[in-house]
Design an enzyme around this catalytic site. Structure first.
Site, PDB file in Angstrom:
ATOM      1  N   GLU A 124      -5.939   8.809  -6.645  1.00 19.60           N
ATOM      2  CA  GLU A 124      -7.068   9.255  -5.829  1.00 19.60           C
ATOM      3  C   GLU A 124      -6.594  10.304  -4.834  1.00 19.60           C
ATOM      4  O   GLU A 124      -5.662  10.072  -4.064  1.00 19.60           O
ATOM      5  CB  GLU A 124      -7.681   8.076  -5.070  1.00 19.60           C
ATOM      6  CG  GLU A 124      -8.875   8.498  -4.217  1.00 19.60           C
ATOM      7  CD  GLU A 124      -9.364   7.403  -3.294  1.00 19.60           C
ATOM      8  OE1 GLU A 124     -10.367   7.630  -2.604  1.00 19.60           O
ATOM      9  OE2 GLU A 124      -8.729   6.330  -3.253  1.00 19.60           O
ATOM     10  N   HIS A 132       0.413   5.603   7.019  1.00 19.53           N
ATOM     11  CA  HIS A 132      -0.988   5.367   7.332  1.00 19.53           C
ATOM     12  C   HIS A 132      -1.894   6.252   6.477  1.00 19.53           C
ATOM     13  O   HIS A 132      -1.484   7.305   5.975  1.00 19.53           O
ATOM     14  CB  HIS A 132      -1.255   5.637   8.817  1.00 19.53           C
ATOM     15  CG  HIS A 132      -0.533   4.687   9.733  1.00 19.53           C
ATOM     16  ND1 HIS A 132      -0.727   3.334   9.690  1.00 19.53           N
ATOM     17  CD2 HIS A 132       0.387   4.917  10.716  1.00 19.53           C
ATOM     18  CE1 HIS A 132       0.035   2.747  10.603  1.00 19.53           C
ATOM     19  NE2 HIS A 132       0.730   3.691  11.233  1.00 19.53           N
ATOM     20  N   ARG A 149      18.821  13.635  15.213  1.00 20.25           N
ATOM     21  CA  ARG A 149      19.055  14.592  14.132  1.00 20.25           C
ATOM     22  C   ARG A 149      20.348  14.309  13.372  1.00 20.25           C
ATOM     23  O   ARG A 149      20.551  14.837  12.283  1.00 20.25           O
ATOM     24  CB  ARG A 149      19.080  16.015  14.702  1.00 20.25           C
ATOM     25  CG  ARG A 149      17.772  16.389  15.379  1.00 20.25           C
ATOM     26  CD  ARG A 149      17.831  17.758  16.008  1.00 20.25           C
ATOM     27  NE  ARG A 149      17.986  18.808  15.027  1.00 20.25           N
ATOM     28  CZ  ARG A 149      18.071  20.104  15.347  1.00 20.25           C
ATOM     29  NH1 ARG A 149      18.031  20.475  16.618  1.00 20.25           N
ATOM     30  NH2 ARG A 149      18.208  21.007  14.401  1.00 20.25           N
ATOM     31  N   HIS A 165       0.849  -1.194   0.000  1.00 20.20           N
ATOM     32  CA  HIS A 165       0.000   0.000   0.000  1.00 20.20           C
ATOM     33  C   HIS A 165       0.883   1.242   0.000  1.00 20.20           C
ATOM     34  O   HIS A 165       1.792   1.376   0.815  1.00 20.20           O
ATOM     35  CB  HIS A 165      -0.900   0.003   1.233  1.00 20.20           C
ATOM     36  CG  HIS A 165      -1.721   1.250   1.366  1.00 20.20           C
ATOM     37  ND1 HIS A 165      -2.739   1.566   0.483  1.00 20.20           N
ATOM     38  CD2 HIS A 165      -1.665   2.262   2.264  1.00 20.20           C
ATOM     39  CE1 HIS A 165      -3.275   2.711   0.842  1.00 20.20           C
ATOM     40  NE2 HIS A 165      -2.648   3.155   1.916  1.00 20.20           N
ATOM     41  N   ASP A 175      -1.970   3.467  -4.561  1.00 15.85           N
ATOM     42  CA  ASP A 175      -2.764   2.625  -3.654  1.00 15.85           C
ATOM     43  C   ASP A 175      -2.224   1.201  -3.555  1.00 15.85           C
ATOM     44  O   ASP A 175      -1.749   0.790  -2.505  1.00 15.85           O
ATOM     45  CB  ASP A 175      -4.232   2.612  -4.072  1.00 15.85           C
ATOM     46  CG  ASP A 175      -5.105   1.983  -3.007  1.00 15.85           C
ATOM     47  OD1 ASP A 175      -4.859   2.260  -1.813  1.00 15.85           O
ATOM     48  OD2 ASP A 175      -6.015   1.222  -3.348  1.00 15.85           O
ATOM     49  N   LYS A 198      -0.342  11.097   1.442  1.00 18.88           N
ATOM     50  CA  LYS A 198       0.520  10.474   0.421  1.00 18.88           C
ATOM     51  C   LYS A 198       0.109  10.896  -0.984  1.00 18.88           C
ATOM     52  O   LYS A 198       0.957  11.211  -1.822  1.00 18.88           O
ATOM     53  CB  LYS A 198       0.455   8.948   0.545  1.00 18.88           C
ATOM     54  CG  LYS A 198       1.001   8.388   1.843  1.00 18.88           C
ATOM     55  CD  LYS A 198       1.064   6.875   1.819  1.00 18.88           C
ATOM     56  CE  LYS A 198      -0.311   6.247   1.697  1.00 18.88           C
ATOM     57  NZ  LYS A 198      -1.176   6.518   2.861  1.00 18.88           N
ATOM     58  N   SER A 199      -1.198  10.882  -1.262  1.00 18.33           N
ATOM     59  CA  SER A 199      -1.667  11.228  -2.608  1.00 18.33           C
ATOM     60  C   SER A 199      -1.427  12.698  -2.920  1.00 18.33           C
ATOM     61  O   SER A 199      -1.047  13.055  -4.042  1.00 18.33           O
ATOM     62  CB  SER A 199      -3.151  10.886  -2.741  1.00 18.33           C
ATOM     63  OG  SER A 199      -3.370   9.498  -2.596  1.00 18.33           O
TER      64      SER A 199
END
EC number: 2.7.11.-
Length: 320
Positions: A205, A157, A248, A141, A180, A162-163
Site C-alpha cells: 500500500e 511511525h 555521529r 508493523h 504492514d 516506509k511504503s
C-alpha cells in the site's frame, strides 16, 4: 499454546510423506500442540507406551511387537498399553496395519495413517514441519524486505514513508516479503523467520497510489515468501535539534528483542533531502561487512588514535 489439527498435518504433508488414511477419520480434528514441559521435537517419536508421543510412529520393531501383542504372546491387550490421549498414529515403512490396531484407533477416534517412507526420515520431516508450524509468533508493523539477501524489517511511525521507501528499494532490484503486518516466527533459539499472511501476499500500500500488486508490476523475482530476519531499520522523524544531538561516531551496537531473540537494529533519521533507499542499502552493506569482522567506525577510530600517537612522538623528538 499453538496447535494444529491432524487434518491440516495430513493436507500439508500428504504427497511429500506419501500419507494415506487407514482408520480413525472421525478424529481428523484432533489437535497436535506444544506442551509446557515438552519441546516441539518431542511431539513425534517411535511407539512409546511409557512416555507416549502425541504422534506415535510404528516402524519395523514396533510393528513386530504389535503383532506379538495381538497374538496374545505378551499377555497385554491394546487397551492396556495405548494412551487414548495420543493425537495420531502413523504406520511407516509400507508395513501392513494390524487389524487390532485398526480397530482400536477406529473405536477411540484416533487417526491412523500409513506411509511408505522409512520411519526415521518420516519423523525428521514431521519434526521440522511442526517446529516451523508451531513456532512462537508475533506480528510487527512495518515492511519486510530482502535487501542483498539480508532480511530487513523497516519500522517507524505512520506517514514517515516506509511504503515509498520499500517501493524504491523494489525498483532497485530488491524483493518484498510482507507489508504492514509482518508475521515473525521463532524457528530456532536465535532465529526469527518473517512471513506474510496469505491475504496480504504480493500487495504493497502506497499513499496516493493505493494498493499495488508488486508481483504483477515488477515480476516474480520481486516477491519472496519468507526470509530470516537479520536487521531492523527504524525510521525516526528528525528535526534540526535531533540532528545536532545525533552521535555521529557511535560504536555501540543496538539490538531489539523480539520473542526473546536479539536482532541488530539501526536508526535512520528521516529529513528533507536524505536519500533513504541509498542509506538503507549502505546500512545493509555495512552490516554484511560487520558479519565478516570489518567495522568501519572502529577502523577509523584506530587510525585516528594511531595518528595522534605518531604526532605525539614526533613532537617529543623535535628539538626545542
Amino acid at each position: 499454546m499453538p496447535s494444529i489439527s491432524v487434518r491440516r498435518l495430513f493436507d500439508d504433508n500428504q504427497y511429500k510423506l506419501q500419507l494415506a488414511w487407514a482408520a480413525g477419520n472421525s478424529g481428523a480434528d484432533n489437535r497436535i500442540g506444544v506442551e509446557a514441559d515438552k519441546p516441539v521435537l518431542a511431539l513425534v517419536g517411535h511407539l512409546n507406551f511409557i512416555h507416549p508421543n502425541q504422534i506415535q510412529v510404528v516402524g519395523l520393531a514396533e510393528s513386530e511387537y504389535l503383532n506379538r501383542l495381538e497374538s496374545g504372546e505378551t499377555g497385554y491387550q491394546f487397551g492396556d498399553l495405548f494412551d487414548i490421549s495420543m493425537s495420531l498414529v502413523i504406520v511407516a515403512n509400507g508395513l501392513p496395519v494390524s487389524p487390532g490396531l485398526r480397530d482400536y484407533c477406529h473405536k477411540n477416534d484416533i487417526p491412523l495413517l500409513t506411509s511408505k517412507l522409512e520411519s526415521p526420515y518420516l519423523m525428521d520431516v514431521l519434526r521440522i514441519y511442526l517446529q516451523r508450524t508451531l513456532a512462537a509468533s508475533s506480528v510487527k508493523h512495518g515492511v519486510f524486505l530482502d535487501v542483498f539477501e539480508i532480511g530487513v524489517l523497516i519500522t517507524g511511525h505512520s506517514g514517515l514513508g516506509k511504503s515509498e521507501l520499500a517501493l524504491e528499494l523494489i525498483s532497485r532490484g530488491h524483493s518484498l516479503i510482507a507489508d504492514d503486518a509482518v508475521e515473525l516466527f521463532r524457528i530456532g533459539p536465535e532465529t526469527l523467520e518473517g512471513r506474510c499472511s496469505p491475504m496480504l501476499r504480493d500487495f504493497l500500500e502506497v499513499r496516493g497510489l493505493g494498493i499495488l500488486n508488486i508481483r504483477h508490476i515488477f515480476g516474480e523475482t520481486s516477491i519472496r515468501p519468507k526470509k530470516i530476519l537479520q536487521l531492523i531499520i527504524n525510521l525516526v522523524e528528525a528535526d534540526d535539534e535531533y540532528m545536532k544531538q545525533l552521535d555521529r561516531l557511535s560504536i555501540r551496537t543496538e539490538t531489539e528483542s523480539i520473542l526473546n531473540v536479539n536482532v541488530r537494529s539501526v536508526t535512520l533519521p528521516v529529513a528533507v533531502g536524505r536519500n533513504l533507499a541509498v542509506l538503507v542499502e549502505a546500512a545493509v552493506r555495512n552490516y554484511i561487512l560487520q558479519l565478516r569482522g570489518k567495522d568501519s567506525t572502529r577502523e577509523f577510530l584506530e587510525r585516528h588514535q594511531t595518528q595522534l600517537k605518531e604526532n605525539e612522538q614526533h613532537n617529543e623528538n623535535r628539538p626545542d
